[in-house]
Design an enzyme around this catalytic site. Structure first.
Site, PDB file in Angstrom:
ATOM      1  N   ASN A 288      22.774  35.815 -77.242  1.00  0.00           N
ATOM      2  CA  ASN A 288      21.762  36.293 -76.201  1.00  0.00           C
ATOM      3  C   ASN A 288      20.568  35.827 -76.785  1.00  0.00           C
ATOM      4  O   ASN A 288      20.266  35.608 -77.651  1.00  0.00           O
ATOM      5  CB  ASN A 288      21.661  37.612 -75.868  1.00  0.00           C
ATOM      6  CG  ASN A 288      21.178  38.417 -77.018  1.00  0.00           C
ATOM      7  OD1 ASN A 288      21.864  38.569 -77.896  1.00  0.00           O
ATOM      8  ND2 ASN A 288      20.068  39.057 -76.951  1.00  0.00           N
ATOM      9  N   CYS A 289      19.780  35.373 -75.793  1.00  0.00           N
ATOM     10  CA  CYS A 289      18.308  35.106 -75.954  1.00  0.00           C
ATOM     11  C   CYS A 289      17.568  36.153 -75.477  1.00  0.00           C
ATOM     12  O   CYS A 289      18.195  37.430 -75.035  1.00  0.00           O
ATOM     13  CB  CYS A 289      17.923  33.768 -75.422  1.00  0.00           C
ATOM     14  SG  CYS A 289      17.933  33.545 -73.468  1.00  0.00           S
ATOM     15  N   ILE A 290      16.238  35.897 -74.993  1.00  0.00           N
ATOM     16  CA  ILE A 290      15.386  37.219 -74.632  1.00  0.00           C
ATOM     17  C   ILE A 290      15.846  37.833 -73.409  1.00  0.00           C
ATOM     18  O   ILE A 290      15.726  38.713 -72.785  1.00  0.00           O
ATOM     19  CB  ILE A 290      14.112  36.741 -74.974  1.00  0.00           C
ATOM     20  CG1 ILE A 290      13.330  38.239 -74.725  1.00  0.00           C
ATOM     21  CG2 ILE A 290      13.493  36.005 -73.688  1.00  0.00           C
ATOM     22  CD1 ILE A 290      11.698  37.859 -75.120  1.00  0.00           C
ATOM     23  N   SER A 291      16.585  37.045 -72.632  1.00  0.00           N
ATOM     24  CA  SER A 291      16.651  37.465 -70.828  1.00  0.00           C
ATOM     25  C   SER A 291      18.170  37.156 -70.592  1.00  0.00           C
ATOM     26  O   SER A 291      18.695  37.666 -69.560  1.00  0.00           O
ATOM     27  CB  SER A 291      15.729  36.780 -69.979  1.00  0.00           C
ATOM     28  OG  SER A 291      16.188  35.472 -70.069  1.00  0.00           O
ATOM     29  N   ARG A 292      18.946  36.733 -71.434  1.00  0.00           N
ATOM     30  CA  ARG A 292      20.505  36.278 -70.813  1.00  0.00           C
ATOM     31  C   ARG A 292      21.456  36.462 -72.087  1.00  0.00           C
ATOM     32  O   ARG A 292      21.048  36.144 -72.974  1.00  0.00           O
ATOM     33  CB  ARG A 292      20.397  34.969 -70.282  1.00  0.00           C
ATOM     34  CG  ARG A 292      19.978  33.848 -71.138  1.00  0.00           C
ATOM     35  CD  ARG A 292      19.563  32.535 -70.225  1.00  0.00           C
ATOM     36  NE  ARG A 292      18.525  32.666 -69.648  1.00  0.00           N
ATOM     37  CZ  ARG A 292      18.227  31.791 -68.530  1.00  0.00           C
ATOM     38  NH1 ARG A 292      18.871  30.739 -68.141  1.00  0.00           N
ATOM     39  NH2 ARG A 292      17.130  31.916 -67.653  1.00  0.00           N
TER      40      ARG A 292
END
Length: 344
Positions: A288-292
């Site tokens: 994951n990254c910061i939003s997804r």
């Protein structure tokens, strides 16, 4: 092949170490740009660790105290030894040596602008992205931007904000890296000497305000200047090229989140996501990254996007054939952990 790479690294290190006189402008730009470009690969430490703790970051001969005559290497030990010598010279009344040391040595040449200075420009980037968030989503994304900015201020950690646009707008990240390189130049010219920092507001207070001759006022002025420049450049760049940033993505955002999301029922959400992705056997890797969520798949044809949307996600898209992004915004960490638990 590696000996060729190692030779290149060594040559670059020698050039950087001797660049104070030979390349006072080019070296900071190259270092600042390259250090940020290497960040997504986790290779930026290849530059920062040698810079901070080896002769790559400079060599200094201690002039006072019990260790007089011995040498230290790297920006961190160099700055501490330099500051200690200044204090000892002043205590002994040797102001000629004191003033000579101030004019001949500028410690922490690259570190000064790298983290504390980055605070101003990262604040500008965060505000620019927030101002470009769709009006109906701002309440949803406000807490995300606040938390990433606080991470920079309180811990010196910049990755949450950088990674928020790295994966969805690589062109924006390239612009950021180049501007970071340019942003290091004024710090060299003004001889700001705040060292031994990790980028927090506390380090600025301890190693800037409490020591003499650090020229910390210049750092504040340049931080404000960085904020203004990066804000307007990023705001214009995002709109001009219609780049995706958090809250400006190319999918339909449903008007209301699911009951599960409102109740923060992460296990149930994770179960829906896994089922919609084709089941456990169809999932190769989850990150994951910061939003997804960023998921590698065996067979993308097994994905049921309608089912995934029942989880309350904000959107779904395929950046490549067998790689899918499922957007949850600031809730993504909780969803990721729940998915990992079910995949065990």
């Amino acid at each position: 092949f590696w000996p060729l790479v190692q030779t290149g690294i060594n040559s670059f290190g020698i050039w950087i170490a001797n660049s104070s006189a030979t390349s006072p402008v080019l070296a900071p730009f190259v270092y600042g740009t390259l250090e940020r470009l290497l960040l997504p690969f986790g290779l930026h430490h290849m530059l920062t660790i040698p810079m901070n703790y080896t002769s790559f970051g400079g060599t200094y001969t201690i002039a006072t105290g019990v260790n007089a005559g011995s040498q230290v290497f790297g920006q961190d030990p160099l700055w501490l030894a330099w500051a200690n010598d200044l204090i000892n010279f002043k205590k002994s009344g040797d102001m000629a040596a004191y003033n000579n040391l101030l004019t001949t040595v500028t410690p922490a040449r690259f570190k000064v602008g790298q983290m504390i200075g980055a605070t101003g420009l990262l604040l500008g980037i965060a505000l620019a992205m927030y101002r470009r968030v769709d009006a109906d989503k701002r309440a949803k994304y406000k807490s995300m931007f606040i938390s990433t900015v606080l991470a920079v201020f309180l811990t010196g950690v910049t990755e949450p904000l950088e990674f928020s646009f790295l994966f969805i707008s690589p062109a924006l990240f390239i612009l950021y890296c180049v501007m970071c390189g340019i942003g290091l130049l004024p710090y060299q010219l003004l001889k700001i000497s705040i060292g031994y920092i990790r980028g927090t507001i506390f380090d600025f207070g301890i190693f800037g305000l409490l020591y003499e001759n650090t020229h910390w006022i210049g750092l504040v002025v340049l931080g404000i200047f960085n904020f203004i420049v990066f804000y307007f450049v990023f705001k214009w760049f995002i709109l001009k090229f219609e780049l995706e940033t958090p809250g400006r993505e190319s999918f339909e955002v449903e008007e209301s989140a699911s009951i599960l999301l409102k109740e923060k029922n992460w296990p149930a959400i994770a179960e829906i996501v896994i089922d919609g992705l084709g089941g456990k056997e169809n999932i190769l890797n989850v990150e994951n990254c910061i939003s997804r969520l960023r998921v590698d798949l065996k067979d993308p044809k097994k994905v049921d996007q309608v089912k995934i949307k029942d989880s309350g996600c904000a959107g779904i898209f395929f950046p490549s054939e067998k790689h899918i992004h499922v957007v949850f915004g600031p809730h993504v960490e909780f969803v990721r952990h729940a998915v990992d638990d079910l995949l065990k």
